[in-house]
Design a protein around this motif. Sequence first.
Motif, PDB file in Angstrom:
ATOM      1  N   PRO A 267     -31.516  13.268   7.193  1.00 50.07           N
ATOM      2  CA  PRO A 267     -31.637  15.681   7.767  1.00 50.07           C
ATOM      3  C   PRO A 267     -31.043  14.963   8.692  1.00 50.07           C
ATOM      4  O   PRO A 267     -30.456  16.286  10.167  1.00 50.07           O
ATOM      5  CB  PRO A 267     -32.002  14.955   6.858  1.00 50.07           C
ATOM      6  N   ALA A 268     -31.962  14.166   9.654  1.00 45.61           N
ATOM      7  CA  ALA A 268     -32.450  14.401  11.023  1.00 45.61           C
ATOM      8  C   ALA A 268     -31.218  14.131  12.151  1.00 45.61           C
ATOM      9  O   ALA A 268     -30.791  14.652  12.701  1.00 45.61           O
ATOM     10  CB  ALA A 268     -33.432  13.495  11.550  1.00 45.61           C
ATOM     11  N   THR A 269     -30.764  12.916  12.073  1.00 43.42           N
ATOM     12  CA  THR A 269     -29.780  12.438  12.563  1.00 43.42           C
ATOM     13  C   THR A 269     -27.936  12.183  12.384  1.00 43.42           C
ATOM     14  O   THR A 269     -27.305  12.562  12.773  1.00 43.42           O
ATOM     15  CB  THR A 269     -29.668  10.920  12.710  1.00 43.42           C
ATOM     16  N   GLY A 279     -33.218   9.467   1.385  1.00 41.03           N
ATOM     17  CA  GLY A 279     -32.168  10.940   2.647  1.00 41.03           C
ATOM     18  C   GLY A 279     -31.589  12.025   1.942  1.00 41.03           C
ATOM     19  O   GLY A 279     -31.924  12.131   0.955  1.00 41.03           O
ATOM     20  N   GLU A 280     -30.740  12.286   2.632  1.00 41.95           N
ATOM     21  CA  GLU A 280     -30.116  13.183   1.647  1.00 41.95           C
ATOM     22  C   GLU A 280     -28.751  12.888   1.361  1.00 41.95           C
ATOM     23  O   GLU A 280     -27.909  12.504   1.707  1.00 41.95           O
ATOM     24  CB  GLU A 280     -30.084  15.168   2.832  1.00 41.95           C
ATOM     25  N   LEU A 281     -28.833  13.583   0.242  1.00 38.23           N
ATOM     26  CA  LEU A 281     -27.495  13.685  -0.814  1.00 38.23           C
ATOM     27  C   LEU A 281     -26.136  14.381   0.005  1.00 38.23           C
ATOM     28  O   LEU A 281     -26.128  15.649  -0.062  1.00 38.23           O
ATOM     29  CB  LEU A 281     -27.249  13.931  -2.647  1.00 38.23           C
ATOM     30  N   VAL A 282     -25.079  13.536   0.218  1.00 36.86           N
ATOM     31  CA  VAL A 282     -24.040  13.941   0.290  1.00 36.86           C
ATOM     32  C   VAL A 282     -22.282  14.072  -0.541  1.00 36.86           C
ATOM     33  O   VAL A 282     -22.977  12.672  -1.218  1.00 36.86           O
ATOM     34  CB  VAL A 282     -23.651  13.812   1.727  1.00 36.86           C
ATOM     35  N   PHE A 283     -21.677  15.173  -0.853  1.00 38.01           N
ATOM     36  CA  PHE A 283     -20.689  14.584  -1.520  1.00 38.01           C
ATOM     37  C   PHE A 283     -19.376  15.058  -1.290  1.00 38.01           C
ATOM     38  O   PHE A 283     -19.099  15.883  -0.800  1.00 38.01           O
ATOM     39  CB  PHE A 283     -20.946  15.538  -3.067  1.00 38.01           C
ATOM     40  N   THR A 284     -18.432  14.665  -1.201  1.00 38.48           N
ATOM     41  CA  THR A 284     -17.332  14.514  -1.204  1.00 38.48           C
ATOM     42  C   THR A 284     -16.615  15.019  -2.084  1.00 38.48           C
ATOM     43  O   THR A 284     -16.903  13.740  -3.526  1.00 38.48           O
ATOM     44  CB  THR A 284     -16.270  13.651   0.100  1.00 38.48           C
ATOM     45  N   GLY A 290      -9.850  23.719  -6.983  1.00 38.00           N
ATOM     46  CA  GLY A 290      -9.635  25.124  -6.574  1.00 38.00           C
ATOM     47  C   GLY A 290     -10.368  24.830  -5.108  1.00 38.00           C
ATOM     48  O   GLY A 290      -9.953  25.430  -4.377  1.00 38.00           O
ATOM     49  N   ILE A 291     -11.872  24.002  -4.874  1.00 36.08           N
ATOM     50  CA  ILE A 291     -12.044  24.685  -3.855  1.00 36.08           C
ATOM     51  C   ILE A 291     -13.091  22.562  -3.830  1.00 36.08           C
ATOM     52  O   ILE A 291     -14.212  22.715  -4.070  1.00 36.08           O
ATOM     53  CB  ILE A 291     -13.536  25.296  -4.242  1.00 36.08           C
ATOM     54  N   PRO A 292     -11.976  22.054  -3.271  1.00 35.34           N
ATOM     55  CA  PRO A 292     -12.380  20.068  -2.709  1.00 35.34           C
ATOM     56  C   PRO A 292     -13.205  20.659  -1.598  1.00 35.34           C
ATOM     57  O   PRO A 292     -13.315  21.726  -0.581  1.00 35.34           O
ATOM     58  CB  PRO A 292     -11.074  20.307  -2.147  1.00 35.34           C
ATOM     59  N   LEU A 293     -14.383  20.160  -1.682  1.00 30.43           N
ATOM     60  CA  LEU A 293     -15.520  19.672  -0.735  1.00 30.43           C
ATOM     61  C   LEU A 293     -15.754  18.314  -0.294  1.00 30.43           C
ATOM     62  O   LEU A 293     -15.673  17.693  -0.260  1.00 30.43           O
ATOM     63  CB  LEU A 293     -17.043  20.002  -1.231  1.00 30.43           C
ATOM     64  N   ILE A 294     -14.892  18.711   1.604  1.00 30.49           N
ATOM     65  CA  ILE A 294     -15.265  17.788   2.463  1.00 30.49           C
ATOM     66  C   ILE A 294     -17.096  17.394   2.764  1.00 30.49           C
ATOM     67  O   ILE A 294     -17.648  17.788   3.883  1.00 30.49           O
ATOM     68  CB  ILE A 294     -14.216  17.357   3.577  1.00 30.49           C
ATOM     69  N   ARG A 295     -17.596  15.955   2.194  1.00 32.95           N
ATOM     70  CA  ARG A 295     -18.937  15.950   2.676  1.00 32.95           C
ATOM     71  C   ARG A 295     -19.366  16.535   2.874  1.00 32.95           C
ATOM     72  O   ARG A 295     -20.540  17.502   3.623  1.00 32.95           O
ATOM     73  CB  ARG A 295     -18.781  15.402   4.767  1.00 32.95           C
ATOM     74  N   TYR A 296     -20.097  17.276   1.814  1.00 30.65           N
ATOM     75  CA  TYR A 296     -20.820  18.678   1.358  1.00 30.65           C
ATOM     76  C   TYR A 296     -22.406  18.004   1.992  1.00 30.65           C
ATOM     77  O   TYR A 296     -23.224  17.745   1.009  1.00 30.65           O
ATOM     78  CB  TYR A 296     -21.014  19.272   0.686  1.00 30.65           C
ATOM     79  N   ARG A 297     -22.736  19.163   2.461  1.00 27.22           N
ATOM     80  CA  ARG A 297     -24.210  18.780   2.781  1.00 27.22           C
ATOM     81  C   ARG A 297     -25.364  19.389   1.101  1.00 27.22           C
ATOM     82  O   ARG A 297     -25.193  20.006   1.614  1.00 27.22           O
ATOM     83  CB  ARG A 297     -25.055  18.480   3.767  1.00 27.22           C
ATOM     84  N   THR A 298     -25.975  18.519   0.338  1.00 27.75           N
ATOM     85  CA  THR A 298     -26.396  18.841  -0.101  1.00 27.75           C
ATOM     86  C   THR A 298     -27.725  19.837  -0.303  1.00 27.75           C
ATOM     87  O   THR A 298     -28.871  20.343  -0.882  1.00 27.75           O
ATOM     88  CB  THR A 298     -26.738  17.881  -2.505  1.00 27.75           C
ATOM     89  N   LYS A 299     -28.220  18.568   1.081  1.00 29.06           N
ATOM     90  CA  LYS A 299     -29.990  19.379   0.886  1.00 29.06           C
ATOM     91  C   LYS A 299     -30.675  18.588  -0.586  1.00 29.06           C
ATOM     92  O   LYS A 299     -32.091  18.570   0.274  1.00 29.06           O
ATOM     93  CB  LYS A 299     -30.858  21.114   1.143  1.00 29.06           C
ATOM     94  N   ASP A 300     -30.548  18.285  -0.664  1.00 23.84           N
ATOM     95  CA  ASP A 300     -31.095  17.271  -2.253  1.00 23.84           C
ATOM     96  C   ASP A 300     -31.634  16.026  -1.413  1.00 23.84           C
ATOM     97  O   ASP A 300     -30.384  15.123  -0.668  1.00 23.84           O
ATOM     98  CB  ASP A 300     -30.242  17.310  -3.437  1.00 23.84           C
TER      99      ASP A 300
END
Length: 432
Positions: A267-269, A279-284, A290-300
């Motif tokens: 999450p820092a770099t 680290g932070e989980l990111v999903f595509t 309906g609402i596709p997400l590209i490299r969504y930062r979950t913060k989890d």
Amino acid sequence: MIWNEAKECMSRDEMTHLQSARLCKLIDRVYHNVEYYRKKMQAVGLEPGDINGIEDITKLPYTTKDDLRDTYPFGLFAVPRSQIVRIHASSGTTGKATVVGYTRRDIDVWSECVARSMTMADIGKDDTIQIAYGYGLFTGGLGAHYGAENLGATVVPMSTGNTKKLITMMEDFGVTAIACTPSYLLHVAETLEAEGMLGRIKLRRAVCGAEPWTENMRKLIEDWLHIKAHDIYGLSEVMGPGVACDCSFHNGLHVHEDHFLPEIISPATLEPVADGETGELVFTTLTKEGIPLIRYRTKDLTSIDRSVCECGRTTARISRFKGRSDDMLIIRGVNVFPSQVEAALLEVDETTPNYMMIVDRVDHQDTLEVQVEVEERFFDDDMRGLDQLSKKIQLVLKQALGLAVKITLVEPHTLERFEGKAKHVIDKRKYD
Ligand code: DLL
């Protein structure tokens, strides 16, 4: 029994191939259908032809909750409104709600993912399952409901609101499985015990999620109720419950990778970290219409393991969540997660996982008080036991957090119980 062997046991090469093909199609679709994404890609000089497989994923810009807020309510939708059959929204504590829309196919994929998750928890068509997540704009209730129906289980749509009714029906209907938050299941266990009903129920499985919980909490729930409890994860932006779930080996949560491409970043770099590192989980979302997400930062915060699981599934596993990057408290310069407090408290036999952290600032110095419920017997006339226990917990927490903590022991059932996501922190510090 593996519900969808074709999807959950493919080789890494086959999975990469499938993900790459889906990613290319997705990028093409969002570039042409969503102005917001097109502009973001153009801003970094990208065109759909630049993305030829998942190895190119890092070229793409991240998406955050702010992007969803900036485009509120429907700006990231990639299909005409006539194709949207359902809307969910998460309220959030600040600002506008985050709105997500599903096509009919999205609903089908969602219920398949939940069904696969419940299969990992050994729930099947012979089970009767109470869905005790909230029904409504929150994805928990309806998401779990459709998945369980897809599985062929008998679904009891309890929602939240009446624990006595829930346990009465649990006994009367011979309920064998429950889907709810882990903290609520603990409350259900307390209520069953108080009513002397623990020996009269047939419950055997639980799928718990929507909030962080620890391995110790899972064991406590399992021992108390004589069941097996599984960890189900998801977030409304990406779909809802059922993005990942753990199998009977409890060695991380299997991600439904054919639909959700996971990455772990610092999450820092914002650079990817190695497998196994937190680290932070990111999903595509590879297939969402309906609402596709590209490299969504979950913060989890979690880590990833791509080795084959003992259960035979080949899908990548994410470790039990450590917390969220925005849940992390910084107290006298030390990073503290509520889950560390929960894990430490569960090491002490006399306590329950019912606790509240109160953070304050006195004379420019941060203070942390932890209120903990302990067994009734400590509150007898001779309070020496209480004093000793308080010192013991203080020591355990000091070792776990590296911080001196004030402990306040309270009687059982004093702290508030939550039917939805539990709250464990009151931060009274002023940030002006
Ligand atoms: O909580 C969806 C859900 C419902 C998941 C029921 C599982 C069961 P949101 O309200 O959008 O959606 O909240 C998503 O909750 O980013 C995590 O921080 C947290 N969360 C969800 N599941 C878990 C879990 C639903 N198993 C946010 N462990 C996520 C830890 C979880 N945190």
